[in-house]
Each structure stands twice: as structure tokens, then as C-alpha cells.
Scaffold this motif. Structure first.
Motif, mmCIF file in Angstrom:
data_model
loop_
_atom_site.group_PDB
_atom_site.id
_atom_site.type_symbol
_atom_site.label_atom_id
_atom_site.label_comp_id
_atom_site.label_asym_id
_atom_site.label_seq_id
_atom_site.Cartn_x
_atom_site.Cartn_y
_atom_site.Cartn_z
ATOM 1 N N ALA A 166 0.816 -1.179 0.112
ATOM 2 C CA ALA A 166 -0.049 -0.118 0.096
ATOM 3 C C ALA A 166 0.908 1.331 0.086
ATOM 4 O O ALA A 166 0.422 2.337 -0.514
ATOM 5 C CB ALA A 166 -1.030 0.068 1.267
ATOM 6 N N GLY A 167 1.972 1.205 0.478
ATOM 7 C CA GLY A 167 2.817 2.506 0.716
ATOM 8 C C GLY A 167 3.141 2.978 -0.509
ATOM 9 O O GLY A 167 3.459 2.534 -1.486
ATOM 10 N N GLY A 168 2.924 4.594 -0.396
ATOM 11 C CA GLY A 168 3.293 5.126 -1.923
ATOM 12 C C GLY A 168 2.141 5.397 -2.866
ATOM 13 O O GLY A 168 2.504 6.216 -3.767
ATOM 14 N N LEU B 235 -6.695 1.400 -4.790
ATOM 15 C CA LEU B 235 -6.080 0.870 -3.871
ATOM 16 C C LEU B 235 -6.940 -0.028 -2.842
ATOM 17 O O LEU B 235 -6.687 -1.152 -2.552
ATOM 18 C CB LEU B 235 -5.422 1.901 -2.868
ATOM 19 N N ALA B 236 -8.235 0.285 -2.597
ATOM 20 C CA ALA B 236 -9.390 -0.615 -1.892
ATOM 21 C C ALA B 236 -9.469 -1.922 -2.817
ATOM 22 O O ALA B 236 -9.438 -2.812 -2.022
ATOM 23 C CB ALA B 236 -10.357 0.078 -1.768
ATOM 24 N N ALA B 237 -9.646 -1.844 -3.839
ATOM 25 C CA ALA B 237 -9.701 -2.921 -4.799
ATOM 26 C C ALA B 237 -8.586 -3.938 -4.641
ATOM 27 O O ALA B 237 -8.589 -4.972 -4.720
ATOM 28 C CB ALA B 237 -10.271 -2.385 -6.316
ATOM 29 N N GLY B 238 -7.357 -3.358 -4.916
ATOM 30 C CA GLY B 238 -6.075 -4.242 -4.805
ATOM 31 C C GLY B 238 -6.067 -4.770 -3.427
ATOM 32 O O GLY B 238 -5.542 -5.766 -3.414
ATOM 33 N N LEU B 239 -6.356 -4.045 -2.371
ATOM 34 C CA LEU B 239 -6.400 -4.473 -0.978
ATOM 35 C C LEU B 239 -6.978 -5.608 -0.867
ATOM 36 O O LEU B 239 -6.766 -6.892 -0.223
ATOM 37 C CB LEU B 239 -6.152 -3.536 0.177
ATOM 38 N N ASN C 225 6.542 4.795 5.448
ATOM 39 C CA ASN C 225 5.828 5.835 6.155
ATOM 40 C C ASN C 225 4.425 5.586 6.558
ATOM 41 O O ASN C 225 3.886 6.757 6.730
ATOM 42 C CB ASN C 225 6.123 7.054 5.594
ATOM 43 N N LEU C 226 3.983 4.522 6.646
ATOM 44 C CA LEU C 226 2.835 4.347 7.283
ATOM 45 C C LEU C 226 2.818 3.795 8.687
ATOM 46 O O LEU C 226 3.659 2.977 9.047
ATOM 47 C CB LEU C 226 1.954 2.992 6.427
ATOM 48 N N SER C 227 1.835 4.373 9.536
ATOM 49 C CA SER C 227 1.590 4.017 10.657
ATOM 50 C C SER C 227 0.686 2.736 10.759
ATOM 51 O O SER C 227 -0.236 2.656 9.792
ATOM 52 C CB SER C 227 1.149 5.103 11.689
#
Length: 156
Positions: free
Chosen positions: A17-19, A26-30, A79-81
Motif C-alpha cells: 500500500a505504501g506510496g 487501492l481499496a480494490a487491490g487490497l 511511512n505508514l503507521s
């Protein structure tokens, strides 16, 4: 599940997901790669349930919501928390996502829904805001924040 296994799962998520733009693609890919019908989803649910039970996850509580930052943003996480909340039929505090928010909804009891969404991934774009709401039971929500950015605000 040991904490080290959780960290491996998170590394897979943040690497994927980063970047990327925080949008419907992105939601579909996840959901395709880490969604409800995947082994990864089951492992994430198991890891989060174990972390809550063991006390290293969701160790803080306010307003009937258990929560906590599990992983701080760093180059290793793109850089994702990583935060996790444990919510049961509750409306959470209004907040804004300056850089967006990526949520994994994990219903634990009943037919829990997060902001109207069932199990799976939900992506909020930069500048979005909401009162996070769980209805219909209990859910764990794992959320990724670019640069760890979140701003708690008065409800609008």
C-alpha cells in the motif's frame, strides 16, 4: 500468534500500500490481495485478536473504544503507521485524515459494520473526515495512516 508474525503481515501490507494514491483502486487491490477470501485476512484477524487478548494491542481505552498505535511510521513501513481499534456499537471521535486512511474492517461479534462497511478494506482519501462508527456488534479496525497523520476535530 507472536508479535513477530504480526510484524511480517504488516510489512506485506505496507509494502503493497505504501506510496500509492489512496483511492478506490487501492481499496480494490487490497481487497483482492488481502481481502476476506484470502489466507492473509484470516491471519490478520487472528493476529489482531491475539494481540488484543495478550494486551500489546489496543492497550488504551477512552469512550468505550480500545485503541493503540502498534507500529510507528518509518521507512521500513513506507511511512505508514499501524493502529488498531476495538469498537462495539459506538460512535468514535470526529477526526480528519490529512493524508488519508486505509482501514481493514474485521467483524468479531454480530454483523458488525464500520461506517456502513462490512469485512474488508475501506480507503479514505486525503482530507477526508468522519466519526468512525461501528454498528451491529463488535469489530476490530486496523488502520494505516500515511506519516501517522490524524487530526482530532470537533464534529461538523
Amino acid at each position: 500468534m507472536p508479535r513477530a508474525q504480526f510484524d511480517v503481515l504488516v510489512t506485506d501490507l505496507t509494502t503493497f500500500a505504501g506510496g500509492k494514491p489512496l483511492d478506490a483502486a487501492l481499496a480494490a487491490g487490497l481487497n483482492a490481495r488481502f481481502g476476506v477470501r484470502t489466507a492473509s485476512f484470516g491471519k490478520l484477524v487472528e493476529a489482531c485478536r491475539a494481540g488484543v487478548e495478550e494486551g500489546w494491542m489496543c492497550a488504551q481505552e477512552a469512550g468505550g473504544i480500545r485503541y493503540g498505535r502498534v507500529v510507528k511510521p518509518s521507512p521500513a513501513t513506507r511511512n505508514l503507521s499501524v493502529d488498531v481499534v476495538d469498537m462495539r456499537d459506538v460512535v468514535g471521535p470526529h477526526h480528519r485524515h490529512p493524508n488519508g486512511e486505509i482501514d481493514l474492517v474485521m467483524p468479531i461479534e454480530g454483523e458488525a459494520r464500520f461506517d456502513g462497511h462490512g469485512a474488508g478494506w475501506v480507503v479514505y482519501g486525503p482530507g477526508s473526515a468522519h466519526n468512525p462508527t461501528v454498528t451491529g456488534g463488535r469489530a476490530l479496525i486496523l488502520y494505516l495512516l500515511p506519516d501517522g497523520a490524524i487530526e482530532f476535530t470537533p464534529a461538523h
